[in-house]
Scaffold this motif. Structure first.
Motif, PDB file in Angstrom:
ATOM      1  N   ARG A  57       0.817  -1.220   0.000  1.00  0.00           N
ATOM      2  CA  ARG A  57       0.000   0.000   0.000  1.00  0.00           C
ATOM      3  C   ARG A  57       0.849   1.269   0.000  1.00  0.00           C
ATOM      4  O   ARG A  57       0.311   2.364   0.094  1.00  0.00           O
ATOM      5  CB  ARG A  57      -0.908   0.006   1.224  1.00  0.00           C
ATOM      6  N   SER A  58       2.158   1.137  -0.070  1.00  0.00           N
ATOM      7  CA  SER A  58       3.018   2.307   0.095  1.00  0.00           C
ATOM      8  C   SER A  58       3.795   2.647  -1.172  1.00  0.00           C
ATOM      9  O   SER A  58       3.918   1.828  -2.074  1.00  0.00           O
ATOM     10  CB  SER A  58       4.002   2.070   1.238  1.00  0.00           C
ATOM     11  N   CYS A  59       4.291   3.833  -1.202  1.00  0.00           N
ATOM     12  CA  CYS A  59       5.220   4.310  -2.214  1.00  0.00           C
ATOM     13  C   CYS A  59       6.289   5.099  -1.480  1.00  0.00           C
ATOM     14  O   CYS A  59       6.070   5.584  -0.382  1.00  0.00           O
ATOM     15  CB  CYS A  59       4.546   5.213  -3.231  1.00  0.00           C
ATOM     16  N   THR A  60       7.431   5.233  -2.093  1.00  0.00           N
ATOM     17  CA  THR A  60       8.473   6.055  -1.493  1.00  0.00           C
ATOM     18  C   THR A  60       8.441   7.429  -2.132  1.00  0.00           C
ATOM     19  O   THR A  60       7.715   7.662  -3.093  1.00  0.00           O
ATOM     20  CB  THR A  60       9.868   5.441  -1.700  1.00  0.00           C
ATOM     21  N   ARG A  61       9.255   8.290  -1.610  1.00  0.00           N
ATOM     22  CA  ARG A  61       9.381   9.588  -2.258  1.00  0.00           C
ATOM     23  C   ARG A  61      10.218   9.406  -3.517  1.00  0.00           C
ATOM     24  O   ARG A  61      10.942   8.417  -3.645  1.00  0.00           O
ATOM     25  CB  ARG A  61       9.999  10.603  -1.296  1.00  0.00           C
ATOM     26  N   PRO A  62      10.121  10.316  -4.493  1.00  0.00           N
ATOM     27  CA  PRO A  62      10.913  10.193  -5.724  1.00  0.00           C
ATOM     28  C   PRO A  62      12.407  10.088  -5.406  1.00  0.00           C
ATOM     29  O   PRO A  62      12.884  10.635  -4.423  1.00  0.00           O
ATOM     30  CB  PRO A  62      10.602  11.490  -6.474  1.00  0.00           C
ATOM     31  N   ALA A  63      13.124   9.369  -6.246  1.00  0.00           N
ATOM     32  CA  ALA A  63      14.580   9.177  -6.147  1.00  0.00           C
ATOM     33  C   ALA A  63      14.975   8.329  -4.939  1.00  0.00           C
ATOM     34  O   ALA A  63      16.106   8.390  -4.486  1.00  0.00           O
ATOM     35  CB  ALA A  63      15.316  10.500  -6.131  1.00  0.00           C
ATOM     36  N   CYS A  64      14.053   7.524  -4.411  1.00  0.00           N
ATOM     37  CA  CYS A  64      14.376   6.623  -3.301  1.00  0.00           C
ATOM     38  C   CYS A  64      13.792   5.250  -3.606  1.00  0.00           C
ATOM     39  O   CYS A  64      12.636   5.128  -3.986  1.00  0.00           O
ATOM     40  CB  CYS A  64      13.824   7.149  -1.987  1.00  0.00           C
ATOM     41  N   VAL A  65      14.624   4.224  -3.438  1.00  0.00           N
ATOM     42  CA  VAL A  65      14.223   2.852  -3.729  1.00  0.00           C
ATOM     43  C   VAL A  65      14.456   2.000  -2.493  1.00  0.00           C
ATOM     44  O   VAL A  65      15.484   2.120  -1.835  1.00  0.00           O
ATOM     45  CB  VAL A  65      15.036   2.285  -4.916  1.00  0.00           C
ATOM     46  N   MET A  66      13.488   1.148  -2.205  1.00  0.00           N
ATOM     47  CA  MET A  66      13.624   0.205  -1.097  1.00  0.00           C
ATOM     48  C   MET A  66      13.608  -1.204  -1.669  1.00  0.00           C
ATOM     49  O   MET A  66      12.837  -1.501  -2.582  1.00  0.00           O
ATOM     50  CB  MET A  66      12.463   0.368  -0.121  1.00  0.00           C
ATOM     51  N   ARG A  67      14.468  -2.064  -1.096  1.00  0.00           N
ATOM     52  CA  ARG A  67      14.521  -3.465  -1.517  1.00  0.00           C
ATOM     53  C   ARG A  67      14.478  -4.348  -0.271  1.00  0.00           C
ATOM     54  O   ARG A  67      15.174  -4.087   0.704  1.00  0.00           O
ATOM     55  CB  ARG A  67      15.804  -3.732  -2.292  1.00  0.00           C
ATOM     56  N   PHE A  68      13.642  -5.381  -0.331  1.00  0.00           N
ATOM     57  CA  PHE A  68      13.481  -6.321   0.772  1.00  0.00           C
ATOM     58  C   PHE A  68      13.742  -7.719   0.241  1.00  0.00           C
ATOM     59  O   PHE A  68      13.110  -8.136  -0.724  1.00  0.00           O
ATOM     60  CB  PHE A  68      12.058  -6.250   1.334  1.00  0.00           C
TER      61      PHE A  68
END
Length: 113
Positions: A57-68
């Motif tokens: 349900r989430s998004c990050t701010r532009p220019a930020c990537v999350m990896r799990f």
């Protein structure tokens, strides 16, 4: 109470046993509060459904990537949650990406040998 500020922090890696709802919320708060952060990688033994739902349900701010990265247990009851269950056939390795474009989850194939 002390608050730490990391103005120049670009990348961060975190290791957790289980990605719970609380850990998912906490990682999303990190990227919202540390504006210099562009990459956040979380390695977990297990990615629990409650944590994955938050990420979906989430998004990050532009220019930020999350990896799990971690295992997802596919049993209906008594899902695996600790290191002892890692090799069971009910577990599958997955990689989740969350960015400003949204959520994606990729399943890794188990090696044949």
């Amino acid at each position: 109470m002390y608050i730490l500020y990391f103005y120049k922090l670009k990348k961060m890696e975190i290791r957790v046993d289980c990605l719970t709802k609380r850990w998912s919320v906490w990682t999303l708060q990190i990227i919202q509060n540390c504006l210099s952060l562009t990459e956040l990688k979380v390695e977990a033994d297990f990615l629990l459904e409650e944590g994955i739902k938050i990420l979906k349900r989430s998004c990050t701010r532009p220019a930020c990537v999350m990896r799990f990265d971690g295992l997802v247990c596919h049993k209906n009851f008594q899902k695996c949650r600790d290191y002892k269950g890692r090799e069971l056939s009910c577990n599958q390795m997955v990689m989740i990406h969350v960015s400003s474009l949204g959520f994606s989850m990729e399943t890794w194939r188990k090696p044949l040998f």
